[in-house]
Design an enzyme around this catalytic site. Structure first.
Site, PDB file in Angstrom:
ATOM      1  N   SER A 170       0.795  -1.228   0.000  1.00 24.80           N
ATOM      2  CA  SER A 170       0.000   0.000   0.000  1.00 24.80           C
ATOM      3  C   SER A 170       0.826   1.277   0.000  1.00 24.80           C
ATOM      4  O   SER A 170       0.327   2.331  -0.360  1.00 24.80           O
ATOM      5  CB  SER A 170      -0.953  -0.001   1.190  1.00 24.80           C
ATOM      6  OG  SER A 170      -0.261  -0.220   2.392  1.00 24.80           O
TER       7      SER A 170
ATOM      8  N   LYS B 258     -12.063   0.866  -0.337  1.00 24.19           N
ATOM      9  CA  LYS B 258     -11.221   1.538  -1.332  1.00 24.19           C
ATOM     10  C   LYS B 258     -11.962   1.542  -2.672  1.00 24.19           C
ATOM     11  O   LYS B 258     -12.890   2.325  -2.834  1.00 24.19           O
ATOM     12  CB  LYS B 258      -9.846   0.887  -1.364  1.00 24.19           C
ATOM     13  CG  LYS B 258      -9.158   0.993   0.021  1.00 24.19           C
ATOM     14  CD  LYS B 258      -7.754   0.503   0.024  1.00 24.19           C
ATOM     15  CE  LYS B 258      -7.218   0.295   1.437  1.00 24.19           C
ATOM     16  NZ  LYS B 258      -7.210   1.469   2.294  1.00 24.19           N
TER      17      LYS B 258
ATOM     18  N   HIS C 271      -5.656  -3.234  -1.989  1.00 24.17           N
ATOM     19  CA  HIS C 271      -5.437  -2.276  -3.088  1.00 24.17           C
ATOM     20  C   HIS C 271      -5.454  -2.952  -4.460  1.00 24.17           C
ATOM     21  O   HIS C 271      -5.145  -2.303  -5.461  1.00 24.17           O
ATOM     22  CB  HIS C 271      -4.106  -1.537  -2.891  1.00 24.17           C
ATOM     23  CG  HIS C 271      -4.172  -0.517  -1.795  1.00 24.17           C
ATOM     24  ND1 HIS C 271      -4.627   0.770  -1.996  1.00 24.17           N
ATOM     25  CD2 HIS C 271      -3.867  -0.600  -0.483  1.00 24.17           C
ATOM     26  CE1 HIS C 271      -4.577   1.437  -0.851  1.00 24.17           C
ATOM     27  NE2 HIS C 271      -4.119   0.630   0.088  1.00 24.17           N
TER      28      HIS C 271
HETATM   29  C1  LIG Z   1      -3.196  -3.279   2.664  1.00 20.63           C
HETATM   30  C2  LIG Z   1      -4.340  -2.881   3.536  1.00 20.63           C
HETATM   31  N1  LIG Z   1      -4.964  -3.824   4.268  1.00 20.63           N
HETATM   32  C3  LIG Z   1      -5.992  -3.529   5.074  1.00 20.63           C
HETATM   33  C4  LIG Z   1      -6.459  -2.244   5.176  1.00 20.63           C
HETATM   34  C5  LIG Z   1      -7.597  -1.944   6.124  1.00 20.63           C
HETATM   35  O1  LIG Z   1      -8.785  -1.828   5.432  1.00 20.63           O
HETATM   36  P1  LIG Z   1     -10.036  -1.059   6.073  1.00 20.63           P
HETATM   37  O2  LIG Z   1      -9.808   0.398   5.822  1.00 20.63           O
HETATM   38  O3  LIG Z   1     -11.206  -1.585   5.334  1.00 20.63           O
HETATM   39  O4  LIG Z   1     -10.079  -1.387   7.526  1.00 20.63           O
HETATM   40  C6  LIG Z   1      -5.870  -1.236   4.433  1.00 20.63           C
HETATM   41  C7  LIG Z   1      -6.379   0.152   4.520  1.00 20.63           C
HETATM   42  O5  LIG Z   1      -5.768   1.049   4.978  1.00 20.63           O
HETATM   43  C8  LIG Z   1      -4.777  -1.546   3.592  1.00 20.63           C
HETATM   44  O6  LIG Z   1      -4.169  -0.613   2.866  1.00 20.63           O
END
Ligand SMILES: Cc1ncc(COP(=O)(O)O)c(C=O)c1O
Length: 393
Positions: free
Chosen positions: A182, A241, A210
């Site tokens: 990310s 997202k 992502h």
């Molecule tokens: C790679 C990754 N996993 C998990 C999450 C967490 O997702 P959520 O915002 O739905 O809790 C994010 C978001 O920031 C992320 O970028």
């Protein structure tokens, strides 16, 4: 007596450029945002294909509220499961070409559930060093004592550790990786991880936060991108997202999903996803499954932004996805860059420790399908101006 560590910590964060000045948005998410009564070009949201403010999602949410109300007033396992939750789970499973799907209220929680429910103290976790914080926290929560961290995306380094890993007999082994990293936008070496998992009898889990809505046919994600359907045991996704709303999910085979449904504390002990969120998400999955028009636009915009920044000699790392890191290094410079851009009417958030290692601060630019070329040109011009001023280029 209580220590005054709270004040000391906050002061120190401010001095080191690590303090978050959180902005309040007063508009929909789109190519532009309204902040404090002023319009800003938005180069930082995860609204990849523009679904966060899509009229079809709004309509679906309103219709569902009129029929079912707003909240579910219960956890899923008691009386909070609405027919919309089941419809969404079935649609997501079909979209991801998986046997089953379990819906949760966030991607963070989905990672927690996927790992904590499977792994105990004596089991083994093999994890990429740059995995998302929610994976790191989930492993901590599992209490797992046997952690093997391999260098980022380096399967050779993972293989080097196999003899040590196999000394643990008859234990569950989990290999876990982000799909798209990310902060850098690069991809996990998923085909090679599939091979390693098979060789050592491990479960393989990918966090596709992502990748969904971005990679693969119609945005089916990284497993589809690499044609690995059926070969990755656990896929975790976020609905916050590209899907444009909020929530998280786990897909996998029927038995595994049922295991999570029966055992995951993050499913059993928290309220169900709200009615409007769930209804909007059903519309989002339908839209993604039907058309890739916005997805193509996202990738066109991504290519354009990256090409133009490279022509200007910016270091944009090794991203393979729309996530475009503008590498800076120093935390205070990254923060100042973002502030100067803000004065010029451009929103681009600095990413700094603890989200990335110290000394690797950056701006993370996020093109989306909502941008026109003219929007991107405006952003590039301002980025160039401030880059020269701060001697980043
Ligand atoms: C790679 C990754 N996993 C998990 C999450 C967490 O997702 P959520 O915002 O739905 O809790 C994010 C978001 O920031 C992320 O970028």
């Amino acid at each position: 007596m209580r220590q005054n560590f709270i004040e000391t910590t906050l002061t120190s964060m401010k001095q080191k450029g690590l303090y978050n000045n959180i902005k309040t948005v007063d508009s929909e998410q789109g190519a532009y945002l309204n902040i404090n009564g002023k319009k800003y070009l938005n180069l930082c949201s995860n609204n990849y294909v523009g679904l966060a403010s899509d009229p079809r999602l709004k309509k679906a949410a309103i219709r569902a509220i009129e029929k079912y109300g707003v909240g579910t007033a219960s956890v899923r396992s008691l009386i909070g499961t609405n027919s919309l939750h089941i419809e969404l789970e079935e649609k997501l499973a079909r979209f991801k070409k998986a046997e089953g799907c379990l819906l949760l209220t966030g991607g963070y929680l989905a990672n927690m559930a996927a790992i904590q429910t499977l792994i105990g103290k004596e089991d083994i976790v093999i994890s990429d060093e740059l995995n998302h914080a929610s994976i790191i926290d989930a492993v901590r929560l599992s209490g797992c004592k046997n952690k093997f961290i391999y260098k980022h995306a380096d399967v050779k380094d993972l293989r080097r550790q196999i003899p040590e890993i196999l000394k643990f007999k008859k234990r569950t082994i989990l290999i876990v990786t982000d799909g798209v990293f990310s902060m850098d936008g690069d991809l996990a070496p998923l085909p090679d991880l599939v091979k390693v998992a098979k060789e050592i009898g491990a479960y393989l889990m990918v966090d596709d936060a992502h990748g969904e809505g971005v990679l693969g046919k119609n945005g089916r994600g990284i497993v589809d991108h690499f044609h690995l359907h059926g070969k990755v045991d656990i896929e975790v996704g976020t609905l916050s997202k590209a899907f444009g709303v909020m929530g998280g999910f786990i897909t996998g085979n029927k038995e595994l999903v049922e295991y999570y449904r029966q055992k995951a504390r993050q499913f059993l002990f928290t309220n169900a996803l709200s009615i409007p969120d769930t209804a909007a998400l059903i519309a989002a999955v339908d839209i993604l499954a039907k058309s890739d028009r916005e997805l193509k636009r996202l990738w066109d915009n991504t290519k354009y932004l990256k090409d133009e920044l490279q022509k200007l000699d910016f270091d944009i790392g090794k991203s393979e996805t729309p996530i475009t890191p503008l590498m800076i290094g120093d935390e205070n410079t990254a923060k100042q860059y973002s502030m100067e851009l803000f004065k010029e009417g451009v929103m681009a958030t600095p990413i700094k420790f603890p989200m990335v290692p110290l000394g690797t601060a950056r701006l993370r630019l996020m093109p989306s399908a909502t941008h026109t070329k003219k929007d991107l040109d405006l952003g590039i011009k301002k980025i160039e101006k401030i880059g020269k001023k701060l001697k980043v280029i």
